[in-house]
Design a protein around this motif. Sequence first.
Motif, PDB file in Angstrom:
ATOM      1  N   SER A 169       0.808  -1.223   0.000  1.00 36.54           N
ATOM      2  CA  SER A 169       0.000   0.000   0.000  1.00 36.54           C
ATOM      3  C   SER A 169       0.841   1.273   0.000  1.00 36.54           C
ATOM      4  N   THR A 170       2.165   1.125  -0.015  1.00 44.14           N
ATOM      5  CA  THR A 170       3.050   2.290   0.020  1.00 44.14           C
ATOM      6  C   THR A 170       2.909   3.114  -1.249  1.00 44.14           C
ATOM      7  N   HIS A 171       2.813   4.422  -1.105  1.00 47.15           N
ATOM      8  CA  HIS A 171       2.885   5.333  -2.241  1.00 47.15           C
ATOM      9  C   HIS A 171       3.485   6.647  -1.781  1.00 47.15           C
ATOM     10  N   TYR A 172       4.193   7.297  -2.676  1.00 48.55           N
ATOM     11  CA  TYR A 172       4.953   8.496  -2.360  1.00 48.55           C
ATOM     12  C   TYR A 172       4.392   9.706  -3.092  1.00 48.55           C
ATOM     13  N   SER A 173       4.603  10.856  -2.476  1.00 51.46           N
ATOM     14  CA  SER A 173       4.322  12.143  -3.109  1.00 51.46           C
ATOM     15  C   SER A 173       5.507  13.062  -2.835  1.00 51.46           C
ATOM     16  N   ILE A 174       5.976  13.726  -3.856  1.00 54.91           N
ATOM     17  CA  ILE A 174       7.095  14.658  -3.707  1.00 54.91           C
ATOM     18  C   ILE A 174       6.528  16.063  -3.489  1.00 54.91           C
ATOM     19  N   MET A 175       6.950  16.671  -2.380  1.00 53.84           N
ATOM     20  CA  MET A 175       6.472  18.013  -2.053  1.00 53.84           C
ATOM     21  C   MET A 175       7.244  19.046  -2.863  1.00 53.84           C
ATOM     22  N   LEU A 176       6.533  19.758  -3.741  1.00 52.22           N
ATOM     23  CA  LEU A 176       7.122  20.812  -4.567  1.00 52.22           C
ATOM     24  C   LEU A 176       6.439  22.130  -4.227  1.00 52.22           C
ATOM     25  N   ASN A 177       7.212  23.057  -3.652  1.00 47.28           N
ATOM     26  CA  ASN A 177       6.682  24.363  -3.252  1.00 47.28           C
ATOM     27  C   ASN A 177       5.476  24.228  -2.326  1.00 47.28           C
ATOM     28  N   GLY A 178       5.527  23.245  -1.439  1.00 49.14           N
ATOM     29  CA  GLY A 178       4.468  23.064  -0.456  1.00 49.14           C
ATOM     30  C   GLY A 178       3.293  22.247  -0.915  1.00 49.14           C
ATOM     31  N   SER A 179       3.279  21.793  -2.174  1.00 49.77           N
ATOM     32  CA  SER A 179       2.153  21.022  -2.711  1.00 49.77           C
ATOM     33  C   SER A 179       2.633  19.634  -3.124  1.00 49.77           C
ATOM     34  N   PRO A 180       1.863  18.576  -2.804  1.00 49.92           N
ATOM     35  CA  PRO A 180       2.283  17.220  -3.183  1.00 49.92           C
ATOM     36  C   PRO A 180       2.134  16.991  -4.675  1.00 49.92           C
ATOM     37  N   SER A 181       3.068  16.253  -5.237  1.00 50.18           N
ATOM     38  CA  SER A 181       3.032  15.931  -6.657  1.00 50.18           C
ATOM     39  C   SER A 181       2.100  14.746  -6.905  1.00 50.18           C
ATOM     40  N   LYS A 182       2.073  14.290  -8.128  1.00 51.90           N
ATOM     41  CA  LYS A 182       1.292  13.102  -8.480  1.00 51.90           C
ATOM     42  C   LYS A 182       1.847  11.896  -7.735  1.00 51.90           C
ATOM     43  N   THR A 183       0.957  11.011  -7.298  1.00 53.44           N
ATOM     44  CA  THR A 183       1.353   9.864  -6.490  1.00 53.44           C
ATOM     45  C   THR A 183       2.267   8.923  -7.273  1.00 53.44           C
ATOM     46  N   ILE A 184       3.324   8.467  -6.613  1.00 49.23           N
ATOM     47  CA  ILE A 184       4.255   7.495  -7.174  1.00 49.23           C
ATOM     48  C   ILE A 184       4.011   6.160  -6.489  1.00 49.23           C
ATOM     49  N   LYS A 185       3.740   5.135  -7.262  1.00 45.73           N
ATOM     50  CA  LYS A 185       3.470   3.804  -6.717  1.00 45.73           C
ATOM     51  C   LYS A 185       4.687   2.919  -6.925  1.00 45.73           C
ATOM     52  N   PRO A 186       5.448   2.620  -5.866  1.00 42.96           N
ATOM     53  CA  PRO A 186       6.630   1.760  -6.026  1.00 42.96           C
ATOM     54  C   PRO A 186       6.239   0.300  -6.188  1.00 42.96           C
ATOM     55  N   LYS A 187       7.147  -0.470  -6.758  1.00 41.80           N
ATOM     56  CA  LYS A 187       6.935  -1.906  -6.945  1.00 41.80           C
ATOM     57  C   LYS A 187       7.948  -2.744  -6.191  1.00 41.80           C
ATOM     58  N   ARG A 188       9.017  -2.117  -5.710  1.00 42.98           N
ATOM     59  CA  ARG A 188      10.026  -2.836  -4.934  1.00 42.98           C
ATOM     60  C   ARG A 188      10.800  -1.853  -4.084  1.00 42.98           C
ATOM     61  N   GLY A 189      11.621  -2.395  -3.191  1.00 44.60           N
ATOM     62  CA  GLY A 189      12.376  -1.548  -2.276  1.00 44.60           C
ATOM     63  C   GLY A 189      11.762  -1.557  -0.890  1.00 44.60           C
ATOM     64  N   LEU A 190      12.602  -1.455   0.150  1.00 42.68           N
ATOM     65  CA  LEU A 190      12.163  -1.461   1.541  1.00 42.68           C
ATOM     66  C   LEU A 190      12.734  -0.260   2.262  1.00 42.68           C
ATOM     67  N   ARG A 191      11.983   0.234   3.245  1.00 44.78           N
ATOM     68  CA  ARG A 191      12.519   1.283   4.107  1.00 44.78           C
ATOM     69  C   ARG A 191      13.602   0.689   5.005  1.00 44.78           C
ATOM     70  N   GLN A 192      14.622   1.487   5.297  1.00 43.40           N
ATOM     71  CA  GLN A 192      15.759   0.975   6.061  1.00 43.40           C
ATOM     72  C   GLN A 192      15.438   0.986   7.552  1.00 43.40           C
ATOM     73  N   GLY A 193      14.561   0.089   7.952  1.00 46.35           N
ATOM     74  CA  GLY A 193      14.185   0.013   9.356  1.00 46.35           C
ATOM     75  C   GLY A 193      14.527  -1.312  10.003  1.00 46.35           C
ATOM     76  N   GLY A 194      15.128  -2.231   9.234  1.00 44.47           N
ATOM     77  CA  GLY A 194      15.427  -3.548   9.765  1.00 44.47           C
ATOM     78  C   GLY A 194      16.897  -3.771  10.036  1.00 44.47           C
ATOM     79  N   MET A 195      17.640  -2.688  10.287  1.00 47.69           N
ATOM     80  CA  MET A 195      19.070  -2.811  10.473  1.00 47.69           C
ATOM     81  C   MET A 195      19.417  -3.625  11.720  1.00 47.69           C
TER      82      MET A 195
END
Length: 429
Positions: A205-231
Amino acid sequence: MDLIGTDLMNRQRLNMQTIHNGPTLDTDSRPLLDHNFSATEIKEALWSIDDNKAPGLDGFNSKFYKAAWPIISQDVITIIQGFLATGKLLKSWNNTAIIFIPKVSYPSKPVHIQTHLYKTKASLGKDYQPHTTCFVAGRLISHNILLCQDIVKHYSRKGCYSSCLIKVDLRKVYDTKDWSFLHDMLIALNFPLHFIRIIMVCINSTHYSIMLNGSPSKTIKPKRGLRQGGMEYLFHTLMRTSSHEDFKFHPRCRKLRLNHLSFTDLMFFCKGTSNLFSCSVKVSNPSLPLQIAQEVLLPLGSLPFPYSIPLNFKRISAADCDVLVDNMTSRIRSWYAKNLSYAARVQLVTSILMSISSYCCELFIFPKTVIKKVNLICRFYLSHASDNNPSPGNIGWKHICCLKKGGGLGVRNLETWNLVAVGKLAWHV
């Protein structure tokens, strides 16, 4: 976008025999992952989040939830318990904003901002202990590099035993991790199906938005990759590896029980023998390094290689520092079109060009030729806004490096700074 937005094709399947040779989740531990969290545990998870953590796109941080807890507690508890029971997650929960926050003058890394309801859910079941932290009081990050350099320098000696060093790029490990691989691994390790479903819902369910000048961009839906929280899990796994009956410590590492270091990359040390844990760098048998590299599916490397600084068993040479000089030259060339004033160029030299070399200054003594090259590059840009103009400037470099109260411009004297920075290491001995 291609890195996280595409599926990994032709992924190699799991070797079930290798997985079953290691530890898997036992039958008694499976019910512990499926138990329902109580209202008290959910509250403790929320209270474990610092009040000053950045708010999500909804604008609410953990301090708001704590202050309004008497009013919203029942709703929050119902929502989280409902997700854990059904595995259904609102899309807005897992919306992450990517934004540059200027904590420093020139930010180089983006900050990921998540909603605090998702952070509360992710904190459930965590057991924070002093030994789980990646930071050790009284130590510096540079100590890892110096320790690794001290281990590597013995590779040139005739009496060196067979040694092994594995270097893993942690960024690539996390950014390219295929989600179907994680799903197959959880099943192979005997995790409960409901627990696997919850984990995969959080990831898918992860999706990203890039903040440009205070406004979120179009949603980016990733297909792979993990957050670095399992170190922490990775490091605990490596520590358990040292207790394996087939594992043999790297020479000079047994007394410290040292088998890995972590900074920008993961360095794994062991004895250079033909077994599952080894990828040889220095061995007595010439054919053994290739054999071990093929066994662990890793390319065979050579010295020197970069680990923030070039690691080599020889003394650092001027050629090893060419990357530093090239970085400074490329940065100057990117400023050509700006037509900056002399005062602005002084600021760029002191805050950017000198800072590029400041980290390496704390680790080793620069060769004289490197110090001369760096001083020339800074002088050329300061006097002529160029990276290669040998004509003399209006002011001598020695006077420019003087303090402002002494009539100079306050530019750092690289040779003096190098000696002082390296001498500071003596305070940590």
